[in-house]
Each structure stands twice: as C-alpha cells, then as structure tokens.
Design a protein around this motif. Structure first.
Motif, mmCIF file in Angstrom:
data_model
loop_
_atom_site.group_PDB
_atom_site.id
_atom_site.type_symbol
_atom_site.label_atom_id
_atom_site.label_comp_id
_atom_site.label_asym_id
_atom_site.label_seq_id
_atom_site.Cartn_x
_atom_site.Cartn_y
_atom_site.Cartn_z
ATOM 1 N N ALA A 1 34.392 45.067 33.030
ATOM 2 C CA ALA A 1 33.822 45.501 34.308
ATOM 3 C C ALA A 1 32.805 46.610 34.095
ATOM 4 C CB ALA A 1 34.934 45.965 35.243
ATOM 5 N N LYS A 2 33.119 47.554 33.211
ATOM 6 C CA LYS A 2 32.187 48.660 32.941
ATOM 7 C C LYS A 2 30.924 48.136 32.272
ATOM 8 C CE LYS A 2 33.993 52.530 31.337
ATOM 9 N NZ LYS A 2 33.790 53.511 32.409
ATOM 10 N N ASN A 3 31.094 47.200 31.345
ATOM 11 C CA ASN A 3 29.928 46.663 30.646
ATOM 12 C C ASN A 3 29.095 45.750 31.531
ATOM 13 O OD1 ASN A 3 30.533 47.984 28.257
ATOM 14 N ND2 ASN A 3 31.800 46.322 27.502
ATOM 15 N N GLY A 4 29.705 45.244 32.591
ATOM 16 C CA GLY A 4 28.972 44.360 33.494
ATOM 17 C C GLY A 4 28.064 45.104 34.447
ATOM 18 N N GLY A 5 28.037 46.420 34.380
ATOM 19 C CA GLY A 5 27.150 47.188 35.239
ATOM 20 C C GLY A 5 27.855 48.264 36.035
ATOM 21 N N ARG A 6 29.167 48.428 35.854
ATOM 22 C CA ARG A 6 29.964 49.438 36.553
ATOM 23 C C ARG A 6 29.995 49.168 38.054
ATOM 24 N NH1 ARG A 6 31.004 53.764 33.018
ATOM 25 N NH2 ARG A 6 29.832 53.574 31.070
ATOM 26 N N GLY A 7 30.931 49.824 38.725
ATOM 27 C CA GLY A 7 31.088 49.580 40.151
ATOM 28 C C GLY A 7 31.540 48.164 40.443
ATOM 29 N N GLN A 8 32.256 47.550 39.471
ATOM 30 C CA GLN A 8 32.692 46.162 39.607
ATOM 31 C C GLN A 8 34.178 46.059 39.293
ATOM 32 O OE1 GLN A 8 30.429 43.762 36.901
ATOM 33 N NE2 GLN A 8 28.479 44.092 37.957
ATOM 34 N N TYR A 9 34.755 44.884 39.592
ATOM 35 C CA TYR A 9 36.104 44.574 39.132
ATOM 36 C C TYR A 9 36.039 43.307 38.291
ATOM 37 C CZ TYR A 9 36.248 40.942 42.750
ATOM 38 O OH TYR A 9 35.979 39.836 43.521
ATOM 39 N N GLN B 1 41.216 23.849 48.326
ATOM 40 C CA GLN B 1 41.162 25.275 48.641
ATOM 41 C C GLN B 1 40.004 25.890 47.870
ATOM 42 O OE1 GLN B 1 44.430 27.883 47.320
ATOM 43 N NE2 GLN B 1 44.425 28.767 49.366
ATOM 44 N N SER B 2 39.144 26.606 48.573
ATOM 45 C CA SER B 2 37.935 27.153 47.948
ATOM 46 C C SER B 2 38.271 28.120 46.825
ATOM 47 C CB SER B 2 37.082 27.881 48.996
ATOM 48 O OG SER B 2 36.612 26.977 49.964
ATOM 49 N N LEU B 3 37.398 28.148 45.812
ATOM 50 C CA LEU B 3 37.515 29.143 44.757
ATOM 51 C C LEU B 3 37.052 30.497 45.296
ATOM 52 C CD1 LEU B 3 36.102 27.181 41.664
ATOM 53 C CD2 LEU B 3 38.420 27.204 42.588
ATOM 54 N N ILE B 4 37.336 31.551 44.551
ATOM 55 C CA ILE B 4 36.947 32.897 44.966
ATOM 56 C C ILE B 4 36.130 33.545 43.859
ATOM 57 C CG2 ILE B 4 38.966 33.180 46.457
ATOM 58 C CD1 ILE B 4 40.182 34.921 44.212
ATOM 59 N N ASP B 5 35.442 34.639 44.187
ATOM 60 C CA ASP B 5 34.676 35.386 43.190
ATOM 61 C C ASP B 5 35.628 36.025 42.187
ATOM 62 O OD1 ASP B 5 32.234 34.837 44.376
ATOM 63 O OD2 ASP B 5 32.400 36.538 45.747
ATOM 64 N N ASP B 6 35.220 36.018 40.915
ATOM 65 C CA ASP B 6 36.074 36.620 39.884
ATOM 66 C C ASP B 6 35.646 38.040 39.531
ATOM 67 O OD1 ASP B 6 33.758 36.294 38.435
ATOM 68 O OD2 ASP B 6 34.668 35.133 36.815
ATOM 69 N N GLY B 7 34.669 38.588 40.284
ATOM 70 C CA GLY B 7 34.237 39.955 40.043
ATOM 71 C C GLY B 7 33.076 40.076 39.085
ATOM 72 N N SER B 8 32.691 38.985 38.438
ATOM 73 C CA SER B 8 31.615 39.064 37.454
ATOM 74 C C SER B 8 30.532 38.015 37.710
ATOM 75 C CB SER B 8 32.184 38.865 36.044
ATOM 76 O OG SER B 8 32.789 37.585 35.933
ATOM 77 N N GLY B 9 30.471 37.525 38.935
ATOM 78 C CA GLY B 9 29.468 36.517 39.258
ATOM 79 C C GLY B 9 29.955 35.108 39.052
ATOM 80 N N GLY B 10 31.192 34.946 38.567
ATOM 81 C CA GLY B 10 31.774 33.627 38.368
ATOM 82 C C GLY B 10 32.773 33.304 39.457
#
Length: 696
Positions: free
Chosen positions: A274-282, A632-641
C-alpha cells in the motif's frame, strides 16, 4: 490491646456463621468502606464484598467460603462501593468437633498497593501515550483469538496501519507535537471503527487493529477507507497545523494464515504494498505480494547501477498556458528501463526512489539530463525539474546545477527548479543561502506542493520564487467539493498575483475542473486533459516549427494502472474444472477463452485464485470466447484491481479431505462437485486451440 489494634488499622477482624453471614466485623473496616456497621452484620459476606481481582484472575468469594477451606490474600472491595478501599482478606474455617460453625479471619487495607500494581499492570499492557493496547497485549490478544477461532472455524481480520508524513511533523514541530498528534490519531481511530475490535499502537507511528468474525472484504475496504479519510483531515496542535496520511494493509485468517506470525507478516506485506502504491491506500494480502516486495527491494538496491548503466530516461509533461493553449514548459519525470521488468513509469519510479539512499544521485542526474535535452529546444520553452530535499540540502548542490547549465550551454532562465516546502523544515540559514544563490544565477524557482498542510506566508516572503505550484491533493478536493477548496485556490492565485508570481495546477483530468481553475485565475496547467508524459522523440517532433499548442479535452483519460488480466484460471462446471484464459475482468463480469461449444445460460464457478470463487453465467458466446456475468459483483482490492467479497474458507476445503497447511492455491478438486475424473462423469465441454499469441 485488641481494640487499639483494630482502631489503628494495623489489624482488622471478621467472622461469619455456618451460613456465611457476617457475625463480627471490626468497626474500622466499616468506616474504611464508608458503610454503616449495623447494615453489614447479619448479611452474607459474599454480598458485602466482591472480588477486586484483576482480569484473568477472578475468583468467587462464595465458592471459597463454600469449600470450608482456609484462604489468604484475597482482594475484595465493597459490593455497593465500586470506588471503595481495597482489602486483602484471609480466613480460617472453625469447627466444633467435625461440625463447621463458620469462618474467622483478618483483613488489611491494600488500596495504595493495589492501585500501584494496577498502574504497573496497565503500563505493561497499554501504550502510555495513547491508552491503546501495546505491542505485547496485541500479540497476546491476536494469538489467543486465532487459537480459539481455529478450533471454532471462525474468521479474524488484521489491519496494519502506518502514518504517512508523520516524521515531518516530528522534525518540524517537535516531539511534543508528534505525541499530541498520535493521541489525536488514537481518538480518531476509535471513533472510525464501529464494530467490536482491538486497537493497538505498536510503537512509533505503527498501529494494529484486530476485527474478529470479519472476512467480508467489502466491509473491510469500507473500514480501511474510512480510517484513511478520517486520519488525513487536518490536525490542530499547539505548535501549528499538520496534515498527515495513512496506509493500510489487510490480512484475514484463515485465508491468509492461521498463526500469529503468518497473519501479521502477511498484513505487513500488504501494508508495504500500500505504501509503495502511492500511500494513502489500502491493500489486501495476496500470494503475489511477497514476490513483489522482494523484487521491489532489489530495484531499490539496483538504483545506483541503473544510473551508471544509463537505464534511466526522462519523459516530459507539457505545462500549458490555460489562456493561449501554448506549451510554455515541460516538466521532466524520471523513468527506468529495467532489463527484466521493462519500463517502470514515473509514478512507480517515484515511489521506489522515495527514501532511497540514491535519491540525491538520481535527482542530480535528472537535472543534468534535462539541461542537455532542453538545450536543443526552442528558446521559448523551459524545462522544469523536481529537486529532492536530500539533493537540495547536499553539499555543492548549487555548483552542480551551475556545471549542468554550463555543460549543456543552457541559459539559466530556461531551467525551472521545483522546490518542495519540506526544504524549509531544515536549517533556515542554509535554505535561504541556497535559494539566494540560485536566484542570483537567474534560475527560475517554483514552490512545489503549496497548500499541502505546511504552507506558510513566510516561505513566500523569504524566498525569491517565480511560481507557486498548488498541491495536487487540494486540486483534487476542488473537483469533488467546489466550495472551500476553490476559495482557497482563488486566495492562492490572488496572493501569487500580489507577489508577482505565476500559479500552476497539475493532475487536471476533467473539463469541469479545468473550467473552475481557469475561472479562479490559475495561469498554467498540467495533466491528462492535455497530455500524459511523453518521451523525448515526441517532444522534439512537436517542437519543430511553430509553437506547440494543445487544446484541453475530456476525451483523454488517465492511463489505467492495473495488473495484466491475460492469465490462466480455472472455471468449474458440474464436477469438472477447466483451465481457461482470462482475457479481461470487470466488477460485473469477465471474458474467458479456451472452451468450445459452450451455450448461453451455462453456469460456471470462476476460480480467480487464493480462494476467490465467483458464480457466473455465460451471457454471450463466440467460438472459444465466452462473456460471463457475475452473480455478485467484484469489489476494489485497494490497488486498482478487483477481488471477490468473500473467499472459500480453507476449513471448508480441509473438511473435504485436504490438510489445511497443504492446500494449493486455486485447487478445489477436493470440494463436493469439484472433482475431475469421478466415476461415470463425462466432461461437457472440449478445449479449443490456444490463442495465437499464447501458442508461441
């Protein structure tokens, strides 16, 4: 002598009959407990006193009296006085012959000692600064919970949190401000999570949260985003105003581990991602993260070699005059042409570079390279380069910039250095001297990230800046909430105008935001609405001839940052599992390739790996390609996936005959209805030839 002993408080006495009722009590005890003695005599001892033993060591006074055995050192307090004195009771059963006739005992006041021990025990379990559980208690709570939940086949989520930019607060406002900030963070954390949980501070700016009986990743993502949103709001401290951020890593037992070491390690890996992905993320943990983390560490280690081997290169983002649509400058972004991974773009490279020991070396390389390339451009075009704090404060920085300009034969006014507000957190005399020398040479200076939370008019008064670059987060907020944020931007533009400075806003994607910023008076703009960063060849082509003009367009969208979808997966139908190629994936469905003669309406269970099963129906088919719609719809995984809301429990797989520790990811053949080659079963679908781009 007995009366004097009782009155002194050195020795107190009590007695009860065979039924447990009080027959005698020293008057001094009643006074100490602030209870009338007559109200105590004749009452059951177990209703007068309750245990004051601490958590995990509670004993029953009734059981002890009923056992007719001697006891000592039993801590009690008055049942009707929760805040009363604490006494230590001892008792001895009395018999006439073999007949039990009651207890005789003594008591002593241990209130001060009890509270000292209580405070010592509290400090051993809780963080003295925030009052949250400390590292030791969190480990104990998680270990005991996981052990109990493994037997009961229950879920438990672990969230690891790390504050972004907390070090800046400590360095600039002092440690007392940092301590107060941590206390406010603790309060916000406790308010932001409305479910039963255990929150702990592990030390520094690291926090940990345990949420029992939760494996719904939709709920967990909402909790993570609420935490991130609440913690990034401004903090009012005695020493000043501060804004920080937060990154969150999430792992869920038993899917991501069944022991304390496994689950915490995997939550840490998710936090690192999460930190390497740009911070402020999960980020949720996945089996790929460990390889990502290892590869990323190798990238950081190889940065120095990348500079020496000329693997780095620059891309340029146009800086456009909003009024004339003319490109006035190009901002340089460093990218990496890695021999194994290929091109690492400017966003990912910046996250790799942050905190690296090579940050100054790479920053100086970027200035030299940008000057060399800009020397071939028309004189009307400037080049802008971001200056890392470590480079700005390094010895010989000004001389190095002078050498870069001289080697490239580039006029100083065509170089624009973007200086972060963070440089002002250091030695002010050094900062003022460096800025004065750069200004004296004629180099243009831009104050970067203005409005990021540390902004001060003193910077603008002291330093000779030509331009103010409005913080991108403030610009993004203005798109979502066009009230106060736009008012702040208008104020910044007015301030810049009064000081004869230009303004720049970057990251502009929508026409609506562009129009608002233009109406506010922002002079220069950058972002996908004009162009993504382009390579050197495109720049040189566009700069040939007349001025380079770009009209803003909402048709341009920011490049999607997502993992490659083209991969092998399993789909299950009846009692057969088929391997297919997943070609694309959305929240509502997927496109698969590899099976022939699959009719519409066919139902599959799509195995996306790591226990992620999604029920899907074929809604269109064309040869060996099928379009699927998820139940059932998928959900965001916090990293754009994307990911499934739930995963198949490893316990369910284990109950089908597979040992928990031996489960293979994506292998569900042991599940009822998921076996291959069962007696009498016939596969309904045949494999189609592989796609051409796979055959090679």
């Amino acid at each position: 002598m007995l009366d004097e002993l009782e009155r002194s408080g050195l020795g107190w006495f009590w007695a009860s009959d065979q039924t447990g009722k009080v027959t005698y009590l020293s008057a001094a005890i009643a006074e100490r407990l602030d209870l009338p003695l007559n109200d105590i005599i004749g009452q059951p001892l177990a209703s007068v006193f309750v245990s004051a033993e601490r958590e995990g060591r509670t004993k029953s006074l009734s059981l002890m009296l009923g056992a007719h055995k001697s006891f000592s050192g039993f801590a009690v307090r008055a049942e009707k006085r929760p805040d009363s004195a604490v006494l230590r009771l001892s008792g001895q059963p009395t018999f006439e012959g073999k007949t039990f006739i009651g207890f005789r005992g003594t008591g002593s006041d241990i209130t001060d000692e009890y509270h000292r021990e209580e405070e010592t025990e509290r400090l051993a379990k809780y963080d003295s600064l925030t009052g949250l559980s400390n590292r030791h208690r969190m480990k104990h709570q998680i270990e005991t919970t996981l052990t109990a939940f493994k037997a009961a086949k229950r879920n438990c989520a672990i969230l690891m949190l790390d504050l972004d930019k907390f070090k800046h607060v400590n360095d600039t406002l002092g440690h007392s401000a940092g301590d107060e900030l941590l206390r406010q963070v603790s309060d916000r954390l406790q308010r932001s999570i409305e479910v039963d949980c255990e929150i702990g501070r592990l030390g520094g700016d690291e926090f940990q949260i345990m949420i029992p009986d939760q494996d719904d990743r939709g709920v967990l993502s909402e909790i993570a985003m609420k935490i991130i949103t609440m913690l990034k709001q401004p903090y009012s401290l005695d020493e000043g105003r501060a804004i920080i951020g937060c990154s969150v890593g999430i792992a869920v037992a038993p899917h991501d581990g069944v022991t304390f070491d496994e689950i915490v390690r995997n939550a840490d890996l998710a936090l690192y991602a999460a930190k390497n992905g740009g911070r402020g993320q999960y980020r949720f943990f996945s089996g790929e993260l460990e390889n990502e983390a290892i590869f990323r560490r190798r990238l950081e280690e190889n940065l120095g070699q990348a500079v020496r081997d000329e693997q780095l290169f620059l891309k340029y983002e146009p800086m456009v005059d909003a009024a004339t649509e003319t490109v006035r400058a190009l901002e340089a972004h460093v990218c990496w042409n890695h021999e194994q991974r290929g091109e690492i773009d400017e966003i990912e490279f910046a996250s790799i570079l942050e905190g690296s020991s090579q940050v100054a070396e790479v920053g100086l390389w970027a200035i030299r390279e940008a000057c060399q390339q800009a020397s071939t451009w028309p004189d009307s075009i400037r080049v802008a380069v971001n200056v890392p704090v470590a480079l700005f404060t390094s010895d010989g920085f000004v001389d190095s910039v002078s050498e870069a300009l001289e080697e490239a034969d580039l006029p100083p006014h065509r170089l624009e250095l973007e200086i972060s507000e963070a440089v002002f957190f250091g030695d002010t005399d050094v900062v003022d001297r460096v800025l004065a020398l750069l200004f004296k040479q004629g180099i243009r200076l831009t104050l970067d990230e203005f409005g990021s939370g540390y902004s001060s008019l003193a910077y603008l008064r002291r330093a000779p800046f030509d331009t103010i670059k409005i913080d991108q987060k403030l610009v993004a907020e203005a798109e979502e909430h066009d009230g106060r944020e736009l008012g702040l931007i208008r104020a910044i533009v007015a301030l810049a105008g009064a000081l004869e400075m230009d303004t720049i806003a970057n990251g502009i994607e929508s026409v609506a935001l562009f129009d608002r910023l233009k109406a506010c008076g922002v002079k220069f703009m950058e972002g996908p609405i004009y162009s993504e960063p382009v390579n050197r060849d495109v720049v040189e082509t566009e700069l040939v001839g007349e001025a380079w003009k770009i009209a803003p367009s909402g048709d341009r969208t920011k490049r999607a940052r997502r993992r490659t979808v083209f991969r092998k997966i399993q789909v299950i139908h009846d009692d057969h599992s088929y391997e297919v190629t997943l070609r694309n994936l959305s929240k509502s469905g997927a496109l698969i390739q590899g099976l022939a003669n699959v009719p519409k309406g066919t139902q599959f269970v799509v195995d996306l790996g790591a226990g992620q099963l999604a029920v899907a129906t074929v809604i269109r088919t064309n040869g060996d390609i099928q379009g699927l719609e998820f139940e059932q719809s998928l959900i965001d995984d916090g990293s754009g996936g994307l990911c499934t809301r739930y995963r198949v429990s490893p316990y369910a797989l284990a109950s089908a005959g597979r040992p928990l520790e031996a489960l293979a990811q994506g292998d569900y053949k042991a599940m009822p209805g998921g076996g291959i080659g069962q007696s009498g079963s016939i596969p309904q679908f045949a494999y189609a030839p592989p796609p051409r781009n796979e055959a090679a």
